[in-house]
Design a protein around this motif. Structure first.
Motif, short mmCIF file in Angstrom:
data_model
loop_
_atom_site.label_atom_id
_atom_site.label_comp_id
_atom_site.label_asym_id
_atom_site.label_seq_id
_atom_site.Cartn_x
_atom_site.Cartn_y
_atom_site.Cartn_z
N ALA A 67 0.81 -1.22 0.00
CA ALA A 67 0.00 0.00 0.00
C ALA A 67 0.84 1.28 0.00
O ALA A 67 0.66 2.13 -0.89
CB ALA A 67 -0.99 -0.02 1.16
N PRO A 68 1.75 1.50 0.97
CA PRO A 68 2.52 2.75 0.92
C PRO A 68 3.41 2.86 -0.30
O PRO A 68 3.61 3.96 -0.83
CB PRO A 68 3.34 2.71 2.22
CG PRO A 68 3.34 1.31 2.67
CD PRO A 68 2.05 0.72 2.19
N VAL A 69 3.95 1.73 -0.78
CA VAL A 69 4.82 1.79 -1.97
C VAL A 69 3.99 2.21 -3.19
O VAL A 69 4.40 3.10 -3.95
CB VAL A 69 5.50 0.43 -2.21
CG1 VAL A 69 6.28 0.44 -3.52
CG2 VAL A 69 6.43 0.09 -1.05
N VAL A 70 2.83 1.60 -3.38
CA VAL A 70 1.98 1.95 -4.51
C VAL A 70 1.47 3.39 -4.37
O VAL A 70 1.42 4.14 -5.35
CB VAL A 70 0.79 0.96 -4.62
CG1 VAL A 70 -0.27 1.48 -5.59
CG2 VAL A 70 1.29 -0.40 -5.07
N ALA A 71 1.09 3.79 -3.17
CA ALA A 71 0.60 5.16 -2.96
C ALA A 71 1.68 6.18 -3.29
O ALA A 71 1.40 7.21 -3.93
CB ALA A 71 0.13 5.33 -1.52
N HIS A 72 2.92 5.93 -2.89
CA HIS A 72 4.01 6.84 -3.22
C HIS A 72 4.21 6.93 -4.73
O HIS A 72 4.39 8.03 -5.26
CB HIS A 72 5.30 6.35 -2.56
CG HIS A 72 5.45 6.76 -1.13
ND1 HIS A 72 6.62 7.17 -0.57
CD2 HIS A 72 4.54 6.84 -0.12
CE1 HIS A 72 6.46 7.47 0.71
NE2 HIS A 72 5.19 7.25 1.01
N GLY A 80 3.48 3.69 -14.14
CA GLY A 80 3.98 2.58 -14.92
C GLY A 80 4.66 1.51 -14.07
O GLY A 80 4.83 0.37 -14.53
N GLU A 81 5.05 1.84 -12.84
CA GLU A 81 5.74 0.89 -11.97
C GLU A 81 4.79 0.18 -11.01
O GLU A 81 5.20 -0.71 -10.27
CB GLU A 81 6.81 1.63 -11.16
CG GLU A 81 7.85 2.32 -12.02
CD GLU A 81 8.80 3.16 -11.19
OE1 GLU A 81 9.28 2.66 -10.14
OE2 GLU A 81 9.06 4.32 -11.57
N VAL A 82 3.51 0.58 -11.01
CA VAL A 82 2.56 0.09 -10.02
C VAL A 82 2.26 -1.40 -10.19
O VAL A 82 2.23 -2.16 -9.22
CB VAL A 82 1.27 0.93 -10.09
CG1 VAL A 82 0.12 0.23 -9.40
CG2 VAL A 82 1.50 2.30 -9.47
N ALA A 83 2.04 -1.84 -11.44
CA ALA A 83 1.68 -3.23 -11.69
C ALA A 83 2.77 -4.18 -11.21
O ALA A 83 2.49 -5.26 -10.67
CB ALA A 83 1.39 -3.45 -13.16
N LEU A 235 9.85 -4.27 0.17
CA LEU A 235 8.58 -4.70 0.76
C LEU A 235 8.80 -5.34 2.13
O LEU A 235 8.03 -5.10 3.06
CB LEU A 235 7.87 -5.69 -0.17
CG LEU A 235 7.32 -5.12 -1.49
CD1 LEU A 235 6.70 -6.24 -2.32
CD2 LEU A 235 6.27 -4.04 -1.23
N LEU A 236 9.85 -6.14 2.25
CA LEU A 236 10.11 -6.79 3.53
C LEU A 236 10.66 -5.81 4.57
O LEU A 236 10.37 -5.95 5.76
CB LEU A 236 11.09 -7.96 3.34
CG LEU A 236 10.53 -9.16 2.58
CD1 LEU A 236 11.63 -10.17 2.27
CD2 LEU A 236 9.41 -9.83 3.36
N ARG A 237 11.43 -4.82 4.12
CA ARG A 237 11.93 -3.82 5.07
C ARG A 237 10.77 -3.08 5.72
O ARG A 237 10.77 -2.82 6.94
CB ARG A 237 12.83 -2.81 4.34
CG ARG A 237 13.45 -1.77 5.28
CD ARG A 237 14.21 -0.70 4.50
NE ARG A 237 13.32 0.18 3.78
CZ ARG A 237 12.67 1.21 4.32
NH1 ARG A 237 12.79 1.47 5.61
NH2 ARG A 237 11.89 1.98 3.59
#
Length: 446
Positions: A67-72, A80-83, A235-237
């Protein structure tokens, strides 16, 4: 700007809230159905579902890093990097399902923590062994869930949740109570219904990604990527501390069923009812926290600090105010709510004696929940994990065990709920200053 942001948060929160209530409603239905089967079945689902939810939410917490990675990325206009992030989330979900299934099919270490009736323990093992088969579907669906929320598109989750809840109510009633396949199956009937619903929800999410509006825009199943370790590392961090935070928070309540098992099935069943009601009321601040995290994450991704500050303020005020009203409503309607769960007067008496604690801690729970999720939006997850571990396990569980068994005279199960009130108060008092410092530090950095 604050009013506009608050309206946007409420619009985002409502479908999340319905989806969250539908998810918790699955457990509520199990409790309500089995409450009319026997106290033995109700005690078994109280303990078994507590273990199951703890495992699922710990693993889901790791996957929530999507969630936070996609939101950023969305806020920074890097759609283009979301998928690719979603695809890596699915791979991670499948990997995490392996240890999760092993834990559910071999729960002896957890069950050994409590002294419980052998008949209850046998039902718990049976219940968990069946539920393990739905875990891969649950984790993949929750990855899809995080993805949709991060993009501000939660309505599909609401639709799937309502459908799943209605179907589960029918199946659990028919399988567990009415005996559609011969004799009533009790906890096994509820488990079978949960498995079927979990896979249907997962397939529904996949269909939406393939042919729905998000699928057309982001094409998540096109150009499928193999495991990318650089993405997994990020993601794991973020996700491992989030997963531990989830585990700490959920087990601070679910493990109470194990710790009070020696007090008898009636006490466990009464606690289970109040735990269900607590989970329902928690869905309001949690839904606001998820919506706030997504909005703040997008603002941080676009480096729009003014909007981020307004969103944080709106999220905290709305969550605290609405949760306080929810606690008051719970207090005023305690009698009929508890009566809907069980016909056993002894179980009702235990449940009614605990309701006040849930009503009291709503304000503090709302503040700490929103603060913790906003810190996730700023990609700060390790320190909040330490705070929540101290407050929920140290104050809540250890303090609750002391009050339950060692205080003179012993509080009994109420000791755990009193400790929960104190622990949540401490969490709010520690996380809010941490949020203020983290926001200032991150926004002042180049």
């Amino acid at each position: 700007m604050l009013l506009v942001v608050a309206r946007g948060l409420l619009a985002h929160t409502f479908p999340i809230l319905i989806a969250q209530l539908a998810s918790v409603g699955m457990m509520v239905i199990d409790t309500a159905v089995l409450g009319h089967v026997s106290p033995l079945d109700l005690a078994a689902v109280a303990i078994g579902s507590g273990i199951h939810v703890s495992v699922v939410f710990a693993l889901v917490g790791i996957l929530q890093a999507v969630a936070p990675v996609v939101a950023h990325l969305h806020g920074a206009k890097r759609d283009g990097e979301v998928a690719g992030i979603l695809q890596q989330g699915f791979w991670l979900a499948l990997l995490l399902s392996v240890p999760g299934m092993l834990l559910l099919t071999h729960p002896e270490a957890v069950l050994g923590m409590a002294d419980m009736d052998a008949a209850v323990a046998a039902k718990v093992r049976q219940y968990l062994a069946w539920l393990a088969w739905g875990l891969p579907a649950a984790l993949c669906y929750r990855t899809f869930y995080a993805f949709c929320n991060a993009l501000g598109k939660p309505r599909v989750l609401m639709g799937i949740g309502i459908f799943a809840l209605g179907l589960h109510a029918l199946l659990a009633w028919g399988l567990a109570l009415q005996g559609w396949f011969g004799e009533p199956l009790g906890v096994v009937g509820c488990a079978l219904s949960n498995i079927l619903i979990g896979w249907l929800a997962c397939l529904s999410g996949a269909a939406y990604l393939a042919w729905g509006p998000l699928g057309r825009r982001y094409r998540p199943f096109a150009n499928w990527q193999w495991v990318r370790w650089t993405v997994w590392r990020e993601l794991l961090r973020l996700g491992l501390p989030m997963g531990l935070s989830n585990l700490v928070e959920i087990t601070s309540f679910t493990l109470i069923s194990l710790f009070v098992a020696s007090l008898g099935a009636t006490v466990v069943a009464g606690h289970r009812i109040v735990a269900n009601l607590s989970a329902l009321t928690y869905m309001l601040p949690l839904s606001l926290a998820i919506a706030t995290m997504a909005a703040v994450g997008q603002a941080v991704g676009g480096r729009d600090w003014r909007r981020a500050h307004a969103t944080i303020k709106a999220g905290l005020v709305l969550a605290a105010g609405l949760s306080t009203l929810a606690g008051l409503g719970l207090w005023l309607t305690a009698g009929p709510l508890v009566a809907a769960y069980t016909d056993d007067p002894a179980v009702r008496a235990v449940a009614l004696s605990l309701i006040a604690y849930v009503a009291i801690y709503q304000f503090f729970d709302a503040l700490q929940t929103v603060a913790g999720h906003v810190l996730r939006a700023y990609r700060v997850t390790f320190l909040p994990m330490l705070v929540q571990t101290f407050c929920f396990w140290g104050v809540g569980l250890l303090g609750g065990a002391w009050l339950c068994y060692r205080w003179q005279p012993p509080f009994g199960v109420a000791g755990f709920w009193l400790a929960a009130v104190i622990g949540l108060s401490f969490a709010a008092a520690l996380l809010l200053p941490l949020l203020y410092k983290a926001v200032r530090a991150i926004e002042s950095s180049p």
